[in-house]
Each structure stands twice: as structure tokens, then as C-alpha cells.
Design a protein around this motif. Structure first.
Motif, short mmCIF file in Angstrom:
data_model
loop_
_atom_site.label_atom_id
_atom_site.label_comp_id
_atom_site.label_asym_id
_atom_site.label_seq_id
_atom_site.Cartn_x
_atom_site.Cartn_y
_atom_site.Cartn_z
N ALA A 83 18.63 29.15 18.16
CA ALA A 83 17.89 27.87 18.32
C ALA A 83 17.38 27.49 16.68
N ILE B 109 21.53 25.73 24.51
CA ILE B 109 21.09 27.14 24.53
C ILE B 109 19.50 27.18 24.13
N ALA B 110 19.03 26.28 23.10
CA ALA B 110 17.76 26.38 22.52
C ALA B 110 17.01 25.72 23.58
N VAL C 287 17.57 25.03 27.33
CA VAL C 287 17.80 25.11 28.60
C VAL C 287 16.46 25.91 29.32
N ARG D 54 18.59 33.95 21.71
CA ARG D 54 18.36 32.54 21.92
C ARG D 54 17.61 31.96 20.87
N ARG E 169 26.39 23.10 22.15
CA ARG E 169 26.16 24.46 22.64
C ARG E 169 24.65 25.01 22.07
N MET F 162 22.90 33.68 27.31
CA MET F 162 22.49 32.36 26.36
C MET F 162 21.98 31.61 27.12
N TYR F 163 22.68 31.16 28.27
CA TYR F 163 22.47 29.91 29.01
C TYR F 163 21.05 30.34 29.91
#
Lengths: 227, 227
Positions: B137, A136-137, A139, B133, A132, B199-200
Motif C-alpha cells: 500500500a 489490496i491497500a 479492502v 499488504r 490491484r 493479499m485480498y
DNA sequence: CGCAGTGGACTAGCCCGTCCAGTCCATTTA
DNA sequence: TAAATGGACTGGACGGGCTAGTCCACTGCG
């Protein structure tokens, strides 16, 4: 012109095409390294070493780092999704219904608690959390990842929970006007804080904290939807 | 030996120390570039250009990329936190109490809905989401970021909501056994799906979807905690 | 024989961090 | 007032390190 439809093979030699065993080794190493380092810091050389394979072989199989990354994420995503279904027999049996009533016994509160416990377990699994964070990092810079997460992970669980609530409701045990919405709400209640902590990599939610969360979530639903 | 207590100044020249205006320009450029590119892809040269400053000046002010990054995140975190308080007069007035009853009027459902609306607005602000985000990350590889998020963002909001629920409860309008827990639950209900989508980086939650979420959350609490 | 795979060399490019000669400017000194 | 001063800032060059991706001669096996 080839006339047979079997796997391409030349006049002599082993079955043609890249060896699936190598491909799998590369994928597993890639998953490990990408989860550990993130996309940028992960180097193809390290992945090749870790897969005990030459760098050229990596490029033969996947073309470039980008495509290797996408394939690795997809691989891990399937692994996690498989854990969802296989590891939770009471969520969906092989035919999608066999165990559909596994949580129909007992009172509603107990069933919700058991369900919440399970949801937290699969969602906070360490590899699932790492995946996840990675998605998230990245995408934003790798749009091909979008489908991997768009559906949202707990979809299947929510659907099953909605059915369970519907059944209890029609039995008069609860009074749930919109089972699907209620299921979403229960999952949100159970999942929120744990997700937060797993994202930021802080302490991973002690068992008693988790218990307090899904117990009070169950209480809330039972209170709100008592008949 | 210096005897005055003013800013250090030498025999001649302007007030000593790096110029705060430059420092601020660098910070703002760094925030922009880091949020846009992430830590690894962000280059110090680009940040310097964007701040209209020479690279050497960046290094004079911040030492190295790592420390610049930490400072940039801290800067943006404070900006977001300021938006929490300043932009929401009904959450905390300047003295922390002046507007403390702003949501005490009307019925509980309406107050919860208004509150949920506000929570979603501040939490899904685009820059706040980008910061989230970025921190997710990088926190694994930059432990200094940990404090920046450990407390959790909506802490203040939750606290205020708990107080409001407590007041309504003691007025007999609701029956909330544990206002703090109930506040957490309401925020979790309101926030979960929006956070997920932010987030996504998928579509940012349409207004009517948001409304449906906090309306049904308010309904759930009101049903569960009716006196 | 043919092909997947090997290993190592190699190119080309990016980026951090340093260095340096020179500019600008507010203040001090003559 | 005019010159000297020293620190902040500039801009460009550069070293050293790392990485994606290519190339190639070679190996081992069916």
C-alpha cells in the motif's frame, strides 16, 4: 401520482435526474485520483476540480467519499475486465465459443507459450496493476470491495485454458489427468513473479524475462503431461 | 575533549542517549498500529498512548512520523525474516549447513510436499501477510521501503530447494536440468493462490486446500523431472 | 418556470509537530 | 551522607494545515 413509465420529467426543464455525462466525468477523475493517491490522500476537492465540476455536484451524485470510492473501483474493475475479454479475441468470442479453438493449432508447447504471453500482458497492464495495489491497500477497511476481487482475475482465462488442455488430452496429444488443476498450475507459474514485481512497484519485468518464464512453464507442463 | 571510549556521559546523570527500552516499546506499538490502520490513519498520538510513552518521546527517538514508519516496517521485516530462518531448522542451521540435508531422506515427492507445507506456513503467517499488504500500500509513496522487499521473501527457501533438487538429480533420483529454475517454479506453484488470498484478505486457505496445492505441485515436478 | 449545476464560504474535526513547565533519577560533587 | 546536576521523560496545550460535508445565493438552459 405519475402514470407514465418513461424517465421522470417535470412540467418543464431537461430530463430530470443528475446528468450522466457529469457522473461519468466525476467517475473518471475519481479513478485517476484514487489510483494516484490512494483513498486517504485523495481529496474530494481535487477530484471535483479534475472532473471540472463543483464539489456539490460530486456529493449530489455519490453521497459521500466512501460511495464515490466504491463506484470508482467498480468502474475501473469493469474497464479491466472488458480488456480481458475484448482485447483477447482468442479467449472468448462474443458468443463465448466462436474463437474457442484459436489456440488449438500448432503443438502444445507453442500454444501454451502464446497463451502465457497473453496472460502476462493483460495481468501486468499498468492500470490493472495500480487497481490491484489500491484494492489490496483498502479492502481491509472497505469490505464492499471484497466482491470486486473475490473471484480472482484470471478465472476466465483459466477456464479456457482448461478446455484447451482437455481437448489436446482427448486427442492423445497430451495426457492431462485434471485439466482444470493443470490450467491453474500453468497460470500460477506464468503469473507469480510478474505479479510480485507489479505489487511492489519494482521494475516491470522485461520482455526477455517474461519470455523465459512462460517458456519454461510451458516446458514443465509438456514434460509432465507428455502422453 | 572526551578521552574515554565508553558511552557518552556528562558530568552527572544516567548513561546518555535515549532509553532503548522506550525505543523498543515505541517500535512495537508503531508496528501494531501501522499494521492495523495503515500509514495515514495511524496517528502518532495513538502510537504514543499504546507504547505508554509521551508523544514528545516518540519525536525524540524518531524525528517524525515518516522515519518512525520506516523503522517500524524494518523492525517487523526483520522479525519475519528471523522466523524464516530460526523457525525452520531444516532450511538453514545456525552455521548455514548443519541441517542442509534434513529433507534429503525419503522420496522426492514426500520431500517436496514437506517443503511446500513449510513454505506456505511461513508465507501465510498473519503478521507477515499484514506487513505485505502494508508495504504494497505504501511503497509507492515511501521509496525507502523499496529495499525492504526488493529481494523477494522466499529467496533463501528457493536457494535451499534448488540445492536439494540438485543433489537428488546428481544421485539420479530425478533429472532436473536447471535446479534453480525448477525451485522457482515449485515455489510459484505452491505460493500463488495463498498469496492471492492473503493479499485480498479473503478466507485464509484451509488446510486441505493447501495440501491439495502442494501435493499436486509435487506431483507435477516429479512427473516432469522423472529420470 | 424548474432544476442541475456552480462557486465560494463555512463548520467541525483530525493530526503533525512544537513548546514548556515540571518530575524522576543515576551519578557526581561537596 | 546529602545536595547538586543534567538529561530523559511526562502531559497537556496549541498552532497551522488539511479535509469531509453542508449551505446558499446565483446561473443557465430546456
Amino acid at each position: 401520482m405519475r402514470t407514465d413509465s418513461g424517465p421522470r420529467r417535470s412540467a418543464a426543464g431537461r430530463p430530470a435526474g443528475p446528468q450522466p455525462a457529469k457522473r461519468q466525468a466525476i467517475l473518471e477523475a475519481a479513478v485517476a485520483v484514487f489510483l494516484r493517491e490512494g483513498y486517504n490522500r485523495a481529496s474530494v476537492d481535487v477530484i471535483a476540480d479534475e472532473a471540472r465540476v463543483s464539489k456539490q455536484t460530486v456529493y449530489n451524485h455519490f453521497g459521500d467519499k466512501e460511495r464515490l470510492f466504491i463506484a470508482a473501483v467498480e468502474e475501473e474493475r469493469e474497464r479491466v475486465a472488458a480488456g480481458f475479454a475484448a482485447g483477447s479475441p482468442y479467449v472468448l468470442g462474443p458468443d463465448g465459443a466462436a474463437n474457442a479453438e484459436a489456440y488449438d493449432g500448432g503443438d502444445a508447447r507453442a500454444a501454451l507459450i502464446a497463451f502465457g504471453h497473453r496472460v502476462l500482458a493483460v495481468l501486468l497492464d499498468e492500470r490493472a496493476s495500480a487497481l490491484r495495489r489500491l484494492v489490496i491497500a483498502e479492502v481491509a477497511r472497505h469490505p464492499s470491495l471484497r466482491p470486486a476481487c473475490a473471484e480472482g482475475e484470471p478465472q476466465q482465462l483459466v477456464k479456457y485454458l482448461a478446455e484447451m488442455l482437455g481437448r489436446r488430452s482427448s486427442r492423445g496429444e497430451l495426457s492431462v489427468p485434471d485439466p482444470a488443476a493443470a490450467a491453474h498450475q500453468f497460470v500460477a507459474l506464468v503469473v507469480q513473479q510478474g505479479l510480485y514485481q507489479s505489487m511492489y512497484g519494482t521494475r516491470p519485468l522485461a520482455d526477455d524475462e517474461a519470455a523465459a518464464i512462460y517458456e519454461s512453464a510451458a516446458d514443465l507442463l509438456v514434460r509432465a503431461y507428455r502422453p
